[in-house]
Write a protein that holds these residues in place. Structure first.
Motif, mmCIF file in Angstrom:
data_model
loop_
_atom_site.group_PDB
_atom_site.id
_atom_site.type_symbol
_atom_site.label_atom_id
_atom_site.label_comp_id
_atom_site.label_asym_id
_atom_site.label_seq_id
_atom_site.Cartn_x
_atom_site.Cartn_y
_atom_site.Cartn_z
ATOM 1 N N PHE A 2 1.003 -0.864 -0.188
ATOM 2 C CA PHE A 2 0.170 0.619 0.012
ATOM 3 C C PHE A 2 0.992 1.249 0.740
ATOM 4 C CE2 PHE A 2 -2.510 3.696 2.208
ATOM 5 C CZ PHE A 2 -3.410 2.927 1.729
ATOM 6 N N TYR A 83 -10.130 3.937 -1.251
ATOM 7 C CA TYR A 83 -8.844 4.045 -0.717
ATOM 8 C C TYR A 83 -8.199 4.356 0.774
ATOM 9 C CZ TYR A 83 -4.242 7.103 0.379
ATOM 10 O OH TYR A 83 -3.290 7.633 0.953
ATOM 11 N N GLN A 86 -8.428 0.642 2.169
ATOM 12 C CA GLN A 86 -7.054 -0.136 2.147
ATOM 13 C C GLN A 86 -6.151 0.972 3.397
ATOM 14 O OE1 GLN A 86 -6.532 0.714 -2.117
ATOM 15 N NE2 GLN A 86 -7.202 -0.494 -2.623
ATOM 16 N N SER A 90 -4.715 -0.561 6.056
ATOM 17 C CA SER A 90 -3.482 -1.160 6.785
ATOM 18 C C SER A 90 -2.331 -0.293 7.715
ATOM 19 C CB SER A 90 -2.782 0.083 5.583
ATOM 20 O OG SER A 90 -2.614 -0.771 4.120
#
Length: 175
Positions: A2, A83, A86, A90
Motif C-alpha cells: 500500500f 483508498y 485500504q 493498513s
C-alpha cells in the motif's frame, strides 16, 4: 504494498459522500424491488408477508455485497472510498502489532522505525481526510520526535509505502 497518495481532504469528503449516497440509493431500490417481487411471487394478498419482505431485503444485502466486490469497487467514483478503506486496513495491520513495533523502535530497529513512520504518516492523512482534529497536536509531536530519531540514525523519513515484510520482520524480531 500500500502507498499513501496525496489527496485533498475537501474533495475526498465530497466524493465519499457522493459514493455513499449512490450505494444507499441502489440498495434501497434493490431492497424494495426484491421485497416486492418476493411478496408478489410467494405472498398472500392481505396476509402477513413480513418474512417475504425481510427475505427480499436479505437478498438485496447479498446482492449489494456482490456488486460492491465485483462492480463498484473498480469504479472511478468509488476510488476515494476504496483508498480510505485500504489505508485504514493498513493502519489496522500495524495497530494489531503495535506492541511489537514500539518495543522494536525502543531497541532502535530500523524496520520498526520505518513501520512507525508509515503509521504516523497514514494516521495523519486519515485524520486530515476525515476532518478529525482531536489529538492532532499530540500526533504531530510524536511524528516530529520520531522523525528526528530516524534522521539521527540516517533512516529515510518519507515512508509512504507499507511493505508487508516489515510487519513480519517486527513480529519475528520480538519472538
Amino acid at each position: 504494498m500500500f502507498e499513501i497518495q496525496p489527496m485533498n481532504a475537501d474533495t475526498y469528503r465530497q466524493q465519499t459522500r457522493r459514493s455513499t449516497v449512490i450505494i444507499a440509493l441502489i440498495f434501497l431500490a434493490l431492497a424494495m424491488l426484491l421485497s416486492s417481487v418476493a411478496v408478489a411471487l410467494f405472498g398472500t394478498p392481505g396476509g402477513d408477508n413480513l418474512r417475504f419482505n425481510v427475505g427480499g431485503v436479505f437478498v438485496a444485502v447479498l446482492a449489494m455485497a456482490a456488486l460492491m466486490r465485483k462492480v463498484f469497487w473498480r469504479q472511478e467514483w468509488m476510488k476515494p472510498a476504496v483508498y480510505s478503506w485500504q489505508l485504514k486496513r493498513s493502519l489496522m495491520s500495524i495497530t494489531n502489532v503495535m506492541h511489537h513495533v514500539t518495543a522494536a523502535v525502543e531497541r532502535g530497529d530500523p524496520v520498526a522505525m520505518k513501520l512507525l513512520r508509515f503509521y504516523h504518516l497514514g494516521l495523519n492523512q486519515m485524520h486530515q481526510l476525515d476532518g478529525n482534529s482531536s489529538d492532532h497536536a499530540q500526533l504531530i509531536r510524536e511524528m516530529d520526535q520520531h522523525k528526528e530519531r530516524m534522521q539521527a540514525q540516517g533512516i529515510e523519513t518519507e515512508q509512504i509505502r507499507l511493505d508487508p515484510a516489515w510487519l513480519e520482520a517486527v513480529k519475528q524480531a520480538s519472538r
